[in-house]
Design an enzyme around this catalytic site. Structure first.
Site, PDB file in Angstrom:
ATOM      1  CB  CYS B  88      42.328  33.299  40.726  1.00 19.43           C
ATOM      2  SG  CYS B  88      40.639  33.573  40.142  1.00 19.43           S
ATOM      3  CG  HIS B 191      40.754  30.736  44.307  1.00 23.86           C
ATOM      4  ND1 HIS B 191      41.391  31.921  44.600  1.00 23.86           N
ATOM      5  CD2 HIS B 191      39.817  31.039  43.395  1.00 23.86           C
ATOM      6  CE1 HIS B 191      40.852  32.903  43.904  1.00 23.86           C
ATOM      7  NE2 HIS B 191      39.891  32.394  43.162  1.00 23.86           N
ATOM      8  CD  GLU B 193      43.601  30.959  47.212  1.00 27.45           C
ATOM      9  OE1 GLU B 193      44.201  30.200  46.417  1.00 27.45           O
ATOM     10  OE2 GLU B 193      42.940  31.950  46.841  1.00 27.45           O
TER      11      GLU B 193
END
Lengths: 257, 209
Positions: B88, B191, B193
Protein backbone atom coordinates in the site's frame (compact mmCIF):
# COMPACT_ATOMS: atom_id res chain seq x y z
CA UNK A 1 -14.42 -4.46 -11.23
CA UNK A 2 -14.92 -3.20 -7.69
CA UNK A 3 -17.19 -5.61 -5.82
CA UNK A 4 -20.10 -4.56 -3.61
CA UNK A 5 -19.39 -5.55 -0.03
CA UNK A 6 -21.37 -7.83 2.28
CA UNK A 7 -20.60 -6.78 5.84
CA UNK A 8 -21.77 -8.67 8.93
CA UNK A 9 -21.99 -6.35 11.89
CA UNK A 10 -21.22 -7.74 15.30
CA UNK A 11 -22.61 -5.62 18.13
CA UNK A 12 -20.39 -6.16 21.13
CA UNK A 13 -21.57 -5.70 24.70
CA UNK A 14 -19.47 -6.74 27.68
CA UNK A 15 -17.24 -8.81 25.40
CA UNK A 16 -20.06 -10.80 23.80
CA UNK A 17 -21.79 -10.44 20.45
CA UNK A 18 -25.38 -9.31 20.99
CA UNK A 19 -28.36 -8.24 18.90
CA UNK A 20 -31.38 -6.17 19.85
CA UNK A 21 -34.48 -5.08 18.02
CA UNK A 22 -34.59 -1.33 17.29
CA UNK A 23 -31.48 -0.96 19.46
CA UNK A 24 -33.21 -2.52 22.53
CA UNK A 25 -33.48 -5.81 24.43
CA UNK A 26 -30.09 -7.23 23.62
CA UNK A 27 -29.74 -10.99 23.42
CA UNK A 28 -26.40 -12.77 23.43
CA UNK A 29 -25.42 -14.33 20.10
CA UNK A 30 -22.00 -15.75 20.97
CA UNK A 31 -18.26 -15.19 21.44
CA UNK A 32 -16.52 -12.65 19.25
CA UNK A 33 -13.47 -14.43 17.87
CA UNK A 34 -15.06 -17.70 16.66
CA UNK A 35 -17.94 -15.77 15.10
CA UNK A 36 -15.52 -13.45 13.30
CA UNK A 37 -13.49 -16.37 12.05
CA UNK A 38 -16.62 -18.15 10.81
CA UNK A 39 -17.80 -15.09 8.87
CA UNK A 40 -14.39 -14.65 7.23
CA UNK A 41 -14.43 -18.30 6.13
CA UNK A 42 -17.97 -17.94 4.76
CA UNK A 43 -16.93 -15.13 2.43
CA UNK A 44 -17.85 -11.96 4.31
CA UNK A 45 -16.03 -9.06 2.65
CA UNK A 46 -15.46 -7.10 5.82
CA UNK A 47 -16.56 -7.08 9.45
CA UNK A 48 -17.68 -4.28 11.73
CA UNK A 49 -17.58 -4.53 15.51
CA UNK A 50 -19.67 -2.02 17.40
CA UNK A 51 -19.06 -1.81 21.11
CA UNK A 52 -22.54 -0.54 21.82
CA UNK A 53 -22.05 0.11 25.50
CA UNK A 54 -18.91 2.16 25.25
CA UNK A 55 -20.14 5.59 24.17
CA UNK A 56 -23.16 5.67 26.39
CA UNK A 57 -21.78 4.60 29.76
CA UNK A 58 -18.35 6.30 29.49
CA UNK A 59 -16.39 3.23 30.62
CA UNK A 60 -12.87 2.53 29.49
CA UNK A 61 -13.59 -0.66 27.60
CA UNK A 62 -11.31 -3.66 27.35
CA UNK A 63 -10.51 -3.95 23.66
CA UNK A 64 -7.97 -6.80 23.83
CA UNK A 65 -10.29 -8.84 21.59
CA UNK A 66 -9.21 -6.58 18.70
CA UNK A 67 -5.79 -8.20 18.65
CA UNK A 68 -7.26 -11.69 18.86
CA UNK A 69 -9.46 -10.94 15.83
CA UNK A 70 -6.58 -9.42 13.85
CA UNK A 71 -4.58 -12.60 14.46
CA UNK A 72 -7.17 -14.99 13.08
CA UNK A 73 -9.03 -13.22 10.27
CA UNK A 74 -7.69 -12.24 6.85
CA UNK A 75 -10.34 -9.75 5.76
CA UNK A 76 -10.58 -6.10 6.78
CA UNK A 77 -12.42 -5.08 9.91
CA UNK A 78 -13.56 -1.91 11.56
CA UNK A 79 -14.00 -1.21 15.27
CA UNK A 80 -16.51 1.29 16.63
CA UNK A 81 -17.58 2.39 20.06
CA UNK A 82 -16.10 4.70 22.64
CA UNK A 83 -13.34 6.14 20.45
CA UNK A 84 -13.19 9.70 21.73
CA UNK A 85 -9.58 10.70 21.07
CA UNK A 86 -6.78 10.27 18.55
CA UNK A 87 -5.02 8.13 21.18
CA UNK A 88 -8.02 5.80 21.55
CA UNK A 89 -8.06 5.32 17.77
CA UNK A 90 -4.30 4.76 17.62
CA UNK A 91 -4.51 1.92 20.13
CA UNK A 92 -7.23 0.14 18.15
CA UNK A 93 -5.32 0.53 14.89
CA UNK A 94 -2.09 -0.69 16.50
CA UNK A 95 -3.94 -3.78 17.71
CA UNK A 96 -4.65 -4.60 14.07
CA UNK A 97 -7.99 -3.02 13.14
CA UNK A 98 -8.05 -1.57 9.63
CA UNK A 99 -10.52 1.19 10.35
CA UNK A 100 -12.09 2.90 13.29
CA UNK A 101 -15.62 4.25 13.29
CA UNK A 102 -16.80 7.21 15.31
CA UNK A 103 -20.40 8.16 15.95
CA UNK A 104 -21.55 9.88 19.18
CA UNK A 105 -18.09 11.33 20.01
CA UNK A 106 -17.90 12.90 16.54
CA UNK A 107 -21.24 14.60 17.17
CA UNK A 108 -19.97 15.88 20.50
CA UNK A 109 -16.69 17.03 18.95
CA UNK A 110 -16.74 17.20 15.11
CA UNK A 111 -13.10 18.31 15.15
CA UNK A 112 -12.26 14.72 16.20
CA UNK A 113 -12.87 13.61 12.59
CA UNK A 114 -10.34 16.16 11.33
CA UNK A 115 -7.74 15.08 13.87
CA UNK A 116 -8.23 11.38 13.05
CA UNK A 117 -7.88 12.15 9.33
CA UNK A 118 -4.74 14.19 9.84
CA UNK A 119 -3.10 11.59 12.07
CA UNK A 120 -4.00 8.25 10.50
CA UNK A 121 -5.29 9.15 7.04
CA UNK A 122 -8.72 9.23 5.46
CA UNK A 123 -8.67 5.50 4.63
CA UNK A 124 -9.26 4.42 8.22
CA UNK A 125 -11.78 7.05 9.34
CA UNK A 126 -15.36 5.78 9.21
CA UNK A 127 -18.25 7.84 10.53
CA UNK A 128 -21.33 5.97 11.71
CA UNK A 129 -24.58 7.90 11.63
CA UNK A 130 -27.79 6.87 13.38
CA UNK A 131 -30.58 8.45 11.41
CA UNK A 132 -34.28 8.43 12.31
CA UNK A 133 -37.14 9.47 10.04
CA UNK A 134 -39.53 11.68 11.93
CA UNK A 135 -42.92 11.19 10.32
CA UNK A 136 -44.35 14.31 11.96
CA UNK A 137 -41.73 16.66 10.54
CA UNK A 138 -40.86 14.60 7.45
CA UNK A 139 -37.17 15.00 8.28
CA UNK A 140 -34.25 12.65 8.76
CA UNK A 141 -32.64 13.47 12.12
CA UNK A 142 -29.31 12.31 13.48
CA UNK A 143 -29.50 10.64 16.90
CA UNK A 144 -26.77 10.32 19.50
CA UNK A 145 -25.98 7.75 22.23
CA UNK A 146 -28.24 5.13 20.68
CA UNK A 147 -26.46 2.33 22.54
CA UNK A 148 -28.36 3.19 25.70
CA UNK A 149 -32.08 3.86 25.37
CA UNK A 150 -32.17 6.08 28.47
CA UNK A 151 -29.54 8.43 27.04
CA UNK A 152 -30.50 8.45 23.36
CA UNK A 153 -31.13 11.97 22.12
CA UNK A 154 -32.03 13.76 18.94
CA UNK A 155 -29.31 16.10 17.72
CA UNK A 156 -29.76 19.37 15.87
CA UNK A 157 -28.33 17.79 12.71
CA UNK A 158 -30.41 16.74 9.77
CA UNK A 159 -28.81 13.69 8.24
CA UNK A 160 -27.81 15.07 4.83
CA UNK A 161 -26.15 18.09 6.45
CA UNK A 162 -24.15 15.93 8.84
CA UNK A 163 -23.10 13.67 5.95
CA UNK A 164 -21.69 16.70 4.12
CA UNK A 165 -19.99 17.99 7.27
CA UNK A 166 -18.19 14.72 8.05
CA UNK A 167 -16.90 14.43 4.48
CA UNK A 168 -15.48 17.95 4.63
CA UNK A 169 -13.72 16.97 7.84
CA UNK A 170 -12.06 13.93 6.26
CA UNK A 171 -14.30 10.89 6.70
CA UNK A 172 -13.28 8.09 4.34
CA UNK A 173 -16.49 6.11 4.59
CA UNK A 174 -19.99 6.56 6.00
CA UNK A 175 -22.17 3.88 7.57
CA UNK A 176 -25.78 5.01 7.65
CA UNK A 177 -27.86 3.21 10.26
CA UNK A 178 -31.48 3.75 9.35
CA UNK A 179 -33.03 3.44 12.81
CA UNK A 180 -36.66 2.99 11.75
CA UNK A 181 -35.65 -0.16 9.91
CA UNK A 182 -33.14 -1.57 12.40
CA UNK A 183 -33.72 -5.16 13.37
CA UNK A 184 -37.18 -5.43 11.78
CA UNK A 185 -36.04 -7.17 8.58
CA UNK A 186 -38.42 -5.33 6.26
CA UNK A 187 -35.72 -4.14 3.87
CA UNK A 188 -33.20 -1.31 3.79
CA UNK A 189 -34.47 2.27 3.80
CA UNK A 190 -33.95 2.73 0.06
CA UNK A 191 -35.51 6.20 -0.08
CA UNK A 192 -33.21 7.57 2.60
CA UNK A 193 -30.09 5.80 1.31
CA UNK A 194 -30.70 6.98 -2.25
CA UNK A 195 -31.17 10.54 -1.00
CA UNK A 196 -27.98 10.41 1.06
CA UNK A 197 -26.06 8.79 -1.82
CA UNK A 198 -26.41 12.00 -3.82
CA UNK A 199 -24.76 13.92 -0.96
CA UNK A 200 -21.98 11.38 -0.44
CA UNK A 201 -18.81 11.12 -2.54
CA UNK A 202 -17.05 8.63 -0.26
CA UNK A 203 -18.09 4.97 0.09
CA UNK A 204 -21.55 4.61 1.67
CA UNK A 205 -22.60 1.54 3.64
CA UNK A 206 -26.29 0.73 4.21
CA UNK A 207 -27.28 -0.50 7.64
CA UNK A 208 -30.62 -1.54 9.14
CA UNK A 209 -33.47 -3.61 7.76
CA UNK A 210 -32.00 -6.59 5.88
CA UNK A 211 -34.34 -9.58 6.11
CA UNK A 212 -34.26 -11.31 2.74
CA UNK A 213 -31.77 -11.76 -0.08
CA UNK A 214 -33.76 -9.45 -2.35
CA UNK A 215 -33.22 -6.59 0.11
CA UNK A 216 -29.49 -6.70 -0.67
CA UNK A 217 -30.15 -6.71 -4.42
CA UNK A 218 -32.54 -3.76 -4.03
CA UNK A 219 -30.19 -1.65 -1.96
CA UNK A 220 -27.27 -2.16 -4.35
CA UNK A 221 -29.37 -1.52 -7.46
CA UNK A 222 -31.65 1.23 -6.18
CA UNK A 223 -29.51 3.12 -3.66
CA UNK A 224 -26.10 2.44 -5.29
CA UNK A 225 -24.45 1.81 -1.94
CA UNK A 226 -20.94 0.34 -1.80
CA UNK A 227 -21.69 -2.14 0.92
CA UNK A 228 -24.59 -3.60 2.84
CA UNK A 229 -24.31 -4.27 6.52
CA UNK A 230 -26.51 -6.69 8.42
CA UNK A 231 -26.53 -8.53 11.72
CA UNK A 232 -29.47 -10.71 12.72
CA UNK A 233 -30.02 -12.38 9.35
CA UNK A 234 -26.45 -13.59 9.49
CA UNK A 235 -26.25 -14.35 13.22
CA UNK A 236 -29.47 -16.34 13.17
CA UNK A 237 -28.58 -18.18 9.97
CA UNK A 238 -31.59 -16.78 8.10
CA UNK A 239 -29.39 -15.87 5.15
CA UNK A 240 -26.18 -17.90 4.76
CA UNK A 241 -23.49 -15.65 3.26
CA UNK A 242 -22.38 -18.08 0.49
CA UNK A 243 -26.01 -18.43 -0.65
CA UNK A 244 -26.47 -14.63 -0.62
CA UNK A 245 -23.34 -14.07 -2.69
CA UNK A 246 -24.34 -16.69 -5.25
CA UNK A 247 -27.78 -15.10 -5.53
CA UNK A 248 -26.35 -11.59 -6.00
CA UNK A 249 -23.93 -12.80 -8.66
CA UNK A 250 -26.88 -14.35 -10.50
CA UNK A 251 -28.54 -10.92 -10.34
CA UNK A 252 -25.46 -9.49 -12.13
CA UNK A 253 -24.23 -7.59 -9.10
CA UNK A 254 -20.43 -7.41 -8.77
CA UNK A 255 -19.60 -9.70 -5.86
CA UNK A 256 -16.26 -11.17 -4.86
CA UNK A 257 -15.81 -14.89 -5.62
CA UNK B 1 -6.14 -23.13 3.50
CA UNK B 2 -2.63 -22.92 2.05
CA UNK B 3 -0.21 -25.74 1.54
CA UNK B 4 2.70 -25.50 3.87
CA UNK B 5 5.76 -23.43 3.09
CA UNK B 6 8.99 -25.46 2.65
CA UNK B 7 10.81 -25.96 5.90
CA UNK B 8 13.94 -24.30 4.52
CA UNK B 9 11.91 -21.24 3.51
CA UNK B 10 10.29 -21.18 6.93
CA UNK B 11 13.65 -20.70 8.60
CA UNK B 12 14.37 -17.51 6.70
CA UNK B 13 14.85 -14.26 8.53
CA UNK B 14 11.79 -12.18 7.67
CA UNK B 15 11.72 -8.57 8.81
CA UNK B 16 8.96 -5.98 8.70
CA UNK B 17 10.44 -2.48 8.65
CA UNK B 18 8.92 -0.56 11.52
CA UNK B 19 7.87 2.52 9.57
CA UNK B 20 5.82 3.74 12.50
CA UNK B 21 2.63 3.23 10.49
CA UNK B 22 -0.53 1.64 11.76
CA UNK B 23 -0.96 -1.60 9.80
CA UNK B 24 2.22 -3.31 10.99
CA UNK B 25 0.53 -5.83 13.26
CA UNK B 26 -1.87 -6.90 10.48
CA UNK B 27 1.08 -7.67 8.21
CA UNK B 28 2.89 -9.47 11.03
CA UNK B 29 -0.14 -11.64 11.85
CA UNK B 30 -0.67 -12.49 8.16
CA UNK B 31 2.91 -13.75 7.80
CA UNK B 32 2.60 -15.66 11.07
CA UNK B 33 -0.56 -17.36 9.77
CA UNK B 34 1.68 -18.91 7.09
CA UNK B 35 3.69 -20.52 9.87
CA UNK B 36 6.67 -18.22 9.43
CA UNK B 37 8.49 -16.28 12.15
CA UNK B 38 8.77 -12.56 11.60
CA UNK B 39 10.49 -9.63 13.31
CA UNK B 40 9.38 -6.01 13.35
CA UNK B 41 12.43 -3.77 13.46
CA UNK B 42 13.85 -0.37 12.65
CA UNK B 43 17.41 -1.53 13.36
CA UNK B 44 19.55 -1.18 10.22
CA UNK B 45 21.61 -4.29 11.05
CA UNK B 46 18.56 -6.48 11.52
CA UNK B 47 16.96 -5.22 8.29
CA UNK B 48 20.14 -5.71 6.24
CA UNK B 49 20.59 -9.31 7.42
CA UNK B 50 17.02 -10.32 6.59
CA UNK B 51 16.26 -12.74 3.75
CA UNK B 52 13.01 -10.97 2.97
CA UNK B 53 11.90 -7.47 3.93
CA UNK B 54 8.39 -6.03 4.16
CA UNK B 55 7.83 -2.30 3.90
CA UNK B 56 4.28 -1.70 5.18
CA UNK B 57 2.46 1.58 5.44
CA UNK B 58 -0.84 3.35 5.69
CA UNK B 59 -1.53 7.04 6.13
CA UNK B 60 0.19 9.86 4.28
CA UNK B 61 3.41 9.76 2.26
CA UNK B 62 5.01 12.75 3.91
CA UNK B 63 4.38 11.44 7.43
CA UNK B 64 5.80 8.02 6.50
CA UNK B 65 8.86 9.50 4.75
CA UNK B 66 9.45 11.79 7.72
CA UNK B 67 9.35 8.75 10.01
CA UNK B 68 11.79 6.79 7.80
CA UNK B 69 14.13 9.79 7.63
CA UNK B 70 13.95 10.33 11.36
CA UNK B 71 14.92 6.67 11.87
CA UNK B 72 17.80 7.22 9.37
CA UNK B 73 16.66 4.30 7.23
CA UNK B 74 16.52 5.91 3.77
CA UNK B 75 19.92 4.88 2.43
CA UNK B 76 19.84 1.44 4.07
CA UNK B 77 16.46 0.62 2.46
CA UNK B 78 17.76 1.91 -0.89
CA UNK B 79 20.80 -0.35 -0.56
CA UNK B 80 18.91 -3.57 0.13
CA UNK B 81 19.59 -6.42 -2.32
CA UNK B 82 17.24 -9.11 -0.96
CA UNK B 83 13.56 -9.19 -2.04
CA UNK B 84 11.60 -6.29 -0.56
CA UNK B 85 7.78 -6.05 -0.68
CA UNK B 86 6.16 -2.66 -0.21
CA UNK B 87 2.51 -2.79 0.79
CA UNK B 88 0.00 0.00 0.00
CA UNK B 89 1.72 3.22 1.11
CA UNK B 90 4.88 1.11 1.38
CA UNK B 91 4.65 0.50 -2.37
CA UNK B 92 4.02 4.18 -3.06
CA UNK B 93 7.15 5.07 -1.09
CA UNK B 94 9.19 2.99 -3.59
CA UNK B 95 8.71 5.40 -6.50
CA UNK B 96 10.26 8.83 -7.10
CA UNK B 97 7.71 11.11 -5.53
CA UNK B 98 4.17 11.43 -4.24
CA UNK B 99 1.80 14.32 -4.71
CA UNK B 100 -0.18 13.19 -1.66
CA UNK B 101 0.40 16.50 0.03
CA UNK B 102 -1.56 19.67 -0.40
CA UNK B 103 1.48 21.90 -0.66
CA UNK B 104 4.09 20.21 -2.83
CA UNK B 105 5.25 16.74 -3.83
CA UNK B 106 7.01 14.49 -1.32
CA UNK B 107 10.29 12.90 -2.46
CA UNK B 108 10.11 9.12 -1.90
CA UNK B 109 12.71 6.33 -1.91
CA UNK B 110 13.25 6.50 -5.70
CA UNK B 111 13.74 2.76 -6.17
CA UNK B 112 11.39 2.45 -9.16
CA UNK B 113 10.53 5.10 -11.76
CA UNK B 114 7.07 6.55 -11.24
CA UNK B 115 4.96 9.12 -9.43
CA UNK B 116 2.10 8.77 -7.02
CA UNK B 117 -0.85 10.88 -8.13
CA UNK B 118 -4.39 11.44 -6.96
CA UNK B 119 -6.71 9.07 -8.82
CA UNK B 120 -8.97 10.61 -11.48
CA UNK B 121 -12.11 8.48 -11.40
CA UNK B 122 -14.90 10.76 -12.61
CA UNK B 123 -18.12 10.20 -10.70
CA UNK B 124 -16.84 7.18 -8.81
CA UNK B 125 -16.20 7.36 -5.10
CA UNK B 126 -12.83 7.95 -3.47
CA UNK B 127 -11.18 6.41 -1.56
CA UNK B 128 -11.17 3.37 -3.85
CA UNK B 129 -12.20 1.05 -1.05
CA UNK B 130 -13.04 -2.63 -1.26
CA UNK B 131 -12.29 -5.77 -3.26
CA UNK B 132 -11.25 -5.33 -6.85
CA UNK B 133 -9.96 -7.68 -9.53
CA UNK B 134 -6.31 -7.54 -10.52
CA UNK B 135 -4.78 -8.57 -13.85
CA UNK B 136 -1.22 -9.78 -13.47
CA UNK B 137 1.49 -10.57 -16.01
CA UNK B 138 1.14 -14.29 -16.54
CA UNK B 139 4.78 -15.04 -15.77
CA UNK B 140 5.01 -13.03 -12.52
CA UNK B 141 6.24 -15.30 -9.70
CA UNK B 142 4.54 -13.03 -7.15
CA UNK B 143 1.15 -14.00 -8.66
CA UNK B 144 1.92 -17.70 -9.13
CA UNK B 145 -1.08 -19.95 -8.49
CA UNK B 146 -3.55 -17.07 -8.53
CA UNK B 147 -6.50 -16.89 -10.92
CA UNK B 148 -6.36 -14.31 -13.71
CA UNK B 149 -8.97 -12.12 -12.04
CA UNK B 150 -8.37 -12.64 -8.34
CA UNK B 151 -9.90 -10.13 -5.95
CA UNK B 152 -7.68 -8.15 -3.59
CA UNK B 153 -8.62 -5.58 -0.95
CA UNK B 154 -7.78 -1.94 -1.76
CA UNK B 155 -8.03 1.28 0.26
CA UNK B 156 -6.43 4.31 -1.37
CA UNK B 157 -7.07 7.58 -3.20
CA UNK B 158 -3.62 7.94 -4.76
CA UNK B 159 -1.97 5.54 -7.19
CA UNK B 160 0.99 4.89 -9.47
CA UNK B 161 0.10 4.88 -13.16
CA UNK B 162 0.77 1.98 -15.50
CA UNK B 163 4.38 1.81 -16.75
CA UNK B 164 7.08 -0.66 -17.83
CA UNK B 165 7.45 -1.50 -14.14
CA UNK B 166 3.81 -2.53 -13.73
CA UNK B 167 3.52 -6.16 -12.68
CA UNK B 168 -0.27 -6.17 -12.28
CA UNK B 169 -3.00 -3.73 -13.29
CA UNK B 170 -6.26 -2.75 -11.66
CA UNK B 171 -9.11 -0.68 -13.07
CA UNK B 172 -11.21 1.78 -11.09
CA UNK B 173 -12.26 4.72 -13.27
CA UNK B 174 -8.73 4.50 -14.68
CA UNK B 175 -5.99 1.88 -15.08
CA UNK B 176 -3.32 1.97 -12.40
CA UNK B 177 -0.55 -0.24 -11.05
CA UNK B 178 -1.82 -2.86 -8.61
CA UNK B 179 1.74 -4.17 -8.38
CA UNK B 180 5.12 -2.86 -9.49
CA UNK B 181 8.53 -4.50 -9.74
CA UNK B 182 12.14 -3.64 -10.44
CA UNK B 183 15.07 -5.89 -9.57
CA UNK B 184 14.61 -7.00 -5.94
CA UNK B 185 11.93 -4.41 -5.17
CA UNK B 186 8.24 -5.35 -5.36
CA UNK B 187 5.25 -3.29 -4.38
CA UNK B 188 1.51 -3.95 -4.14
CA UNK B 189 -1.12 -1.24 -3.88
CA UNK B 190 -3.63 -3.60 -2.28
CA UNK B 191 -3.45 -5.18 1.18
CA UNK B 192 -2.45 -8.86 0.84
CA UNK B 193 -2.67 -9.16 4.63
CA UNK B 194 -6.40 -8.43 4.33
CA UNK B 195 -7.10 -10.20 1.03
CA UNK B 196 -8.19 -13.62 2.24
CA UNK B 197 -6.79 -16.68 0.41
CA UNK B 198 -5.51 -14.69 -2.59
CA UNK B 199 -3.53 -12.41 -0.30
CA UNK B 200 -2.11 -15.32 1.65
CA UNK B 201 -1.00 -16.96 -1.61
CA UNK B 202 0.75 -13.75 -2.69
CA UNK B 203 2.55 -13.43 0.64
CA UNK B 204 3.58 -17.06 0.38
CA UNK B 205 4.88 -16.49 -3.15
CA UNK B 206 6.97 -13.56 -1.92
CA UNK B 207 8.42 -15.55 0.96
CA UNK B 208 9.28 -18.37 -1.44
CA UNK B 209 11.09 -16.11 -3.96
Amino acid sequence: MLARRIIPCLDVKDGKVVKGVKFRNHEIIGDIVPLAEQYALQGADELVFYDITASSDQRVVDKSWVTRIAQVIDIPFCVAGGIKTVEDAGKILEMGADKISVNSPALADPELITRLHDTYGQQCVVVGIDSFYNEETGKYQVHQYTGDESRTQVTAWQTADWVKEVQQRGAGEIVLNCMNQDGVRQGYDIAQLAAIRTACSVPLIASGGAGEKIHFKDVFEQADVDGALAASVFHKGIIPIPELKTYLREQKIAIRD
Amino acid sequence: MNDIIDLAKKQQKIVIVNTGCANISSVKFAVERLGVQVNVSDDVNVIQKADKVFLPGVGSANAAMASIQQKQLVTSIQGLTQPVLGICLGMQLMVESSEESLTDSTPCLNLILGQVKRMQVGDLRLPHMGWNTVTASSDAPLFKGLDANSYFYFVHSFAVGVSDFTLAKCHYGMDFSAAIHKDNFFGVQFHPERSSDAGAQLLKNFIQL
